[in-house]
Write a protein that holds these residues in place. Structure first.
Motif, PDB file in Angstrom:
ATOM      1  N   PHE A  51      14.589 -87.288 -57.562  1.00 40.19           N
ATOM      2  CA  PHE A  51      15.853 -87.904 -57.137  1.00 40.19           C
ATOM      3  C   PHE A  51      15.996 -87.833 -55.621  1.00 40.19           C
ATOM      4  O   PHE A  51      16.424 -88.802 -54.988  1.00 40.19           O
ATOM      5  N   ASP A  52      15.630 -86.695 -55.046  1.00 45.18           N
ATOM      6  CA  ASP A  52      15.762 -86.502 -53.598  1.00 45.18           C
ATOM      7  C   ASP A  52      14.856 -87.451 -52.821  1.00 45.18           C
ATOM      8  O   ASP A  52      15.258 -88.032 -51.822  1.00 45.18           O
ATOM      9  N   LYS A  53      13.628 -87.606 -53.274  1.00 46.62           N
ATOM     10  CA  LYS A  53      12.640 -88.421 -52.550  1.00 46.62           C
ATOM     11  C   LYS A  53      12.713 -89.901 -52.874  1.00 46.62           C
ATOM     12  O   LYS A  53      12.471 -90.735 -52.015  1.00 46.62           O
ATOM     13  N   GLU A  54      13.006 -90.243 -54.128  1.00 50.28           N
ATOM     14  CA  GLU A  54      12.948 -91.648 -54.557  1.00 50.28           C
ATOM     15  C   GLU A  54      14.305 -92.217 -54.935  1.00 50.28           C
ATOM     16  O   GLU A  54      14.410 -93.402 -55.241  1.00 50.28           O
ATOM     17  N   GLY A  55      15.323 -91.367 -54.990  1.00 46.08           N
ATOM     18  CA  GLY A  55      16.639 -91.800 -55.429  1.00 46.08           C
ATOM     19  C   GLY A  55      16.682 -91.984 -56.935  1.00 46.08           C
ATOM     20  O   GLY A  55      15.653 -91.903 -57.614  1.00 46.08           O
ATOM     21  N   GLU A  56      17.863 -92.251 -57.427  1.00 44.74           N
ATOM     22  CA  GLU A  56      17.993 -92.451 -58.869  1.00 44.74           C
ATOM     23  C   GLU A  56      17.200 -93.678 -59.325  1.00 44.74           C
ATOM     24  O   GLU A  56      16.584 -93.672 -60.390  1.00 44.74           O
ATOM     25  N   ALA A  57      17.171 -94.726 -58.502  1.00 47.47           N
ATOM     26  CA  ALA A  57      16.445 -95.953 -58.873  1.00 47.47           C
ATOM     27  C   ALA A  57      14.957 -95.672 -59.077  1.00 47.47           C
ATOM     28  O   ALA A  57      14.345 -96.165 -60.028  1.00 47.47           O
ATOM     29  N   GLY A  58      14.361 -94.868 -58.193  1.00 47.48           N
ATOM     30  CA  GLY A  58      12.950 -94.511 -58.335  1.00 47.48           C
ATOM     31  C   GLY A  58      12.694 -93.721 -59.602  1.00 47.48           C
ATOM     32  O   GLY A  58      11.704 -93.951 -60.304  1.00 47.48           O
ATOM     33  N   PHE A  59      13.606 -92.785 -59.874  1.00 49.80           N
ATOM     34  CA  PHE A  59      13.478 -92.002 -61.103  1.00 49.80           C
ATOM     35  C   PHE A  59      13.590 -92.911 -62.322  1.00 49.80           C
ATOM     36  O   PHE A  59      12.804 -92.794 -63.267  1.00 49.80           O
ATOM     37  N   ARG A  60      14.540 -93.835 -62.328  1.00 56.92           N
ATOM     38  CA  ARG A  60      14.746 -94.730 -63.485  1.00 56.92           C
ATOM     39  C   ARG A  60      13.534 -95.632 -63.716  1.00 56.92           C
ATOM     40  O   ARG A  60      13.226 -95.959 -64.871  1.00 56.92           O
ATOM     41  N   GLU A  61      12.844 -96.032 -62.651  1.00 53.96           N
ATOM     42  CA  GLU A  61      11.601 -96.813 -62.813  1.00 53.96           C
ATOM     43  C   GLU A  61      10.558 -95.998 -63.573  1.00 53.96           C
ATOM     44  O   GLU A  61       9.922 -96.489 -64.504  1.00 53.96           O
ATOM     45  N   ARG A  62      10.372 -94.759 -63.144  1.00 56.04           N
ATOM     46  CA  ARG A  62       9.421 -93.864 -63.824  1.00 56.04           C
ATOM     47  C   ARG A  62       9.828 -93.666 -65.289  1.00 56.04           C
ATOM     48  O   ARG A  62       9.001 -93.696 -66.188  1.00 56.04           O
ATOM     49  N   GLU A  63      11.126 -93.447 -65.483  1.00 57.91           N
ATOM     50  CA  GLU A  63      11.641 -93.205 -66.829  1.00 57.91           C
ATOM     51  C   GLU A  63      11.396 -94.408 -67.734  1.00 57.91           C
ATOM     52  O   GLU A  63      11.000 -94.245 -68.897  1.00 57.91           O
ATOM     53  N   GLU A  64      11.611 -95.612 -67.216  1.00 54.94           N
ATOM     54  CA  GLU A  64      11.412 -96.818 -68.030  1.00 54.94           C
ATOM     55  C   GLU A  64       9.965 -96.941 -68.495  1.00 54.94           C
ATOM     56  O   GLU A  64       9.701 -97.264 -69.658  1.00 54.94           O
ATOM     57  N   GLN A  65       9.023 -96.646 -67.610  1.00 54.17           N
ATOM     58  CA  GLN A  65       7.599 -96.697 -67.989  1.00 54.17           C
ATOM     59  C   GLN A  65       7.296 -95.685 -69.089  1.00 54.17           C
ATOM     60  O   GLN A  65       6.604 -95.997 -70.065  1.00 54.17           O
ATOM     61  N   VAL A  66       7.806 -94.471 -68.922  1.00 52.93           N
ATOM     62  CA  VAL A  66       7.539 -93.402 -69.885  1.00 52.93           C
ATOM     63  C   VAL A  66       8.183 -93.707 -71.237  1.00 52.93           C
ATOM     64  O   VAL A  66       7.556 -93.527 -72.282  1.00 52.93           O
ATOM     65  N   ILE A  67       9.425 -94.194 -71.230  1.00 53.20           N
ATOM     66  CA  ILE A  67      10.110 -94.528 -72.491  1.00 53.20           C
ATOM     67  C   ILE A  67       9.348 -95.630 -73.224  1.00 53.20           C
ATOM     68  O   ILE A  67       9.146 -95.571 -74.443  1.00 53.20           O
ATOM     69  N   ASP A  68       8.898 -96.647 -72.486  1.00 55.79           N
ATOM     70  CA  ASP A  68       8.141 -97.736 -73.112  1.00 55.79           C
ATOM     71  C   ASP A  68       6.893 -97.180 -73.800  1.00 55.79           C
ATOM     72  O   ASP A  68       6.613 -97.480 -74.959  1.00 55.79           O
ATOM     73  N   GLU A  69       6.184 -96.343 -73.094  1.00 56.83           N
ATOM     74  CA  GLU A  69       4.943 -95.772 -73.624  1.00 56.83           C
ATOM     75  C   GLU A  69       5.199 -94.841 -74.817  1.00 56.83           C
ATOM     76  O   GLU A  69       4.546 -94.951 -75.854  1.00 56.83           O
ATOM     77  N   LEU A  70       6.153 -93.923 -74.668  1.00 57.38           N
ATOM     78  CA  LEU A  70       6.392 -92.917 -75.713  1.00 57.38           C
ATOM     79  C   LEU A  70       6.976 -93.524 -76.988  1.00 57.38           C
ATOM     80  O   LEU A  70       6.660 -93.067 -78.085  1.00 57.38           O
ATOM     81  N   THR A  71       7.804 -94.553 -76.862  1.00 55.29           N
ATOM     82  CA  THR A  71       8.402 -95.144 -78.061  1.00 55.29           C
ATOM     83  C   THR A  71       7.387 -95.930 -78.883  1.00 55.29           C
ATOM     84  O   THR A  71       7.680 -96.302 -80.023  1.00 55.29           O
ATOM     85  N   MET A  72       6.208 -96.156 -78.331  1.00 56.38           N
ATOM     86  CA  MET A  72       5.157 -96.826 -79.108  1.00 56.38           C
ATOM     87  C   MET A  72       4.385 -95.845 -79.979  1.00 56.38           C
ATOM     88  O   MET A  72       3.611 -96.253 -80.842  1.00 56.38           O
ATOM     89  N   LEU A  73       4.582 -94.544 -79.765  1.00 58.07           N
ATOM     90  CA  LEU A  73       3.889 -93.531 -80.566  1.00 58.07           C
ATOM     91  C   LEU A  73       4.558 -93.402 -81.932  1.00 58.07           C
ATOM     92  O   LEU A  73       5.774 -93.521 -82.058  1.00 58.07           O
ATOM     93  N   ASP A  74       3.751 -93.142 -82.941  1.00 53.68           N
ATOM     94  CA  ASP A  74       4.280 -92.896 -84.286  1.00 53.68           C
ATOM     95  C   ASP A  74       4.372 -91.395 -84.539  1.00 53.68           C
ATOM     96  O   ASP A  74       3.562 -90.622 -84.042  1.00 53.68           O
ATOM     97  N   GLY A  75       5.350 -91.013 -85.333  1.00 48.70           N
ATOM     98  CA  GLY A  75       5.435 -89.630 -85.778  1.00 48.70           C
ATOM     99  C   GLY A  75       5.843 -88.639 -84.716  1.00 48.70           C
ATOM    100  O   GLY A  75       5.302 -87.548 -84.643  1.00 48.70           O
TER     101      GLY A  75
END
Length: 171
Positions: A51-75
């Motif tokens: 948050f300090d280095k990239e701001g909330e927007a930078g964090f949310r970009e990272r989060e969106e990538q991770v959520i997309d990837e993790l929600t494709m996992l089963d179980g």
């Protein structure tokens, strides 16, 4: 068609997503993943630093990538960050790829559970209660939009919440 082999936990900070997620995954014999921890591991830094280095927007970009990837996992049982629902893409991935559980809690309970936690950048100010109330007003409709199940966690033992969740997931 929605896959139901994964459970995604959404809700505000302090609702119990990590605690309940660990217990639920153990009971259901599923892998537990915390999206914030995945972001920290990949970045090599904690969330306040991001948050300090990239701001909330930078964090949310990272989060969106991770959520997309993790929600494709089963179980899996996935605990998301409190703000994950702010992005439409995250809401779409969560709602479309698993059972979404909204762990709902009061601002008073959030304050009690997060009072000493320095790892919550949005609360590092003079009036965390106002921040939490404002966040609740914005995010509660989005949590409800994606949720298949809503469960109140205030003054409830995490084991009770897990038992109740298992009943509702089966029903």
């Amino acid at each position: 068609m929605k896959r139901t082999t994964s459970v995604f936990l959404v809700g505000p900070m302090g609702a119990g997503k990590s605690t309940i997620g660990r217990l639920l995954s153990s009971e259901m014999k599923l892998e537990f993943i915390d999206s914030d921890k995945v972001i920290e591991e990949r970045c090599g830094a904690n969330i306040p630093w991001i948050f300090d280095k990239e701001g909330e927007a930078g964090f949310r970009e990272r989060e969106e990538q991770v959520i997309d990837e993790l929600t494709m996992l089963d179980g899996i049982v996935l605990a998301t960050g409190g703000g994950a629902v702010m992005r439409e893409a995250n809401r779409r991935h969560l709602a479309g790829r698993g059972m979404v559980v909204y762990l709902c809690t009061s601002v008073e309970q959030q304050l009690a559970r997060t009072a000493k936690d320095k790892n919550r950048p949005l609360l590092q100010n003079d009036n965390p209660e106002k921040i939490l109330r404002d966040l609740f007003a914005k995010r509660d409709p989005m949590y409800r939009e994606v949720a298949d199940i809503v469960i109140q966690t205030d003054r409830r033992n995490p084991r009770w919440v897990v038992q109740e969740l298992q009943k509702r997931l089966k029903g």
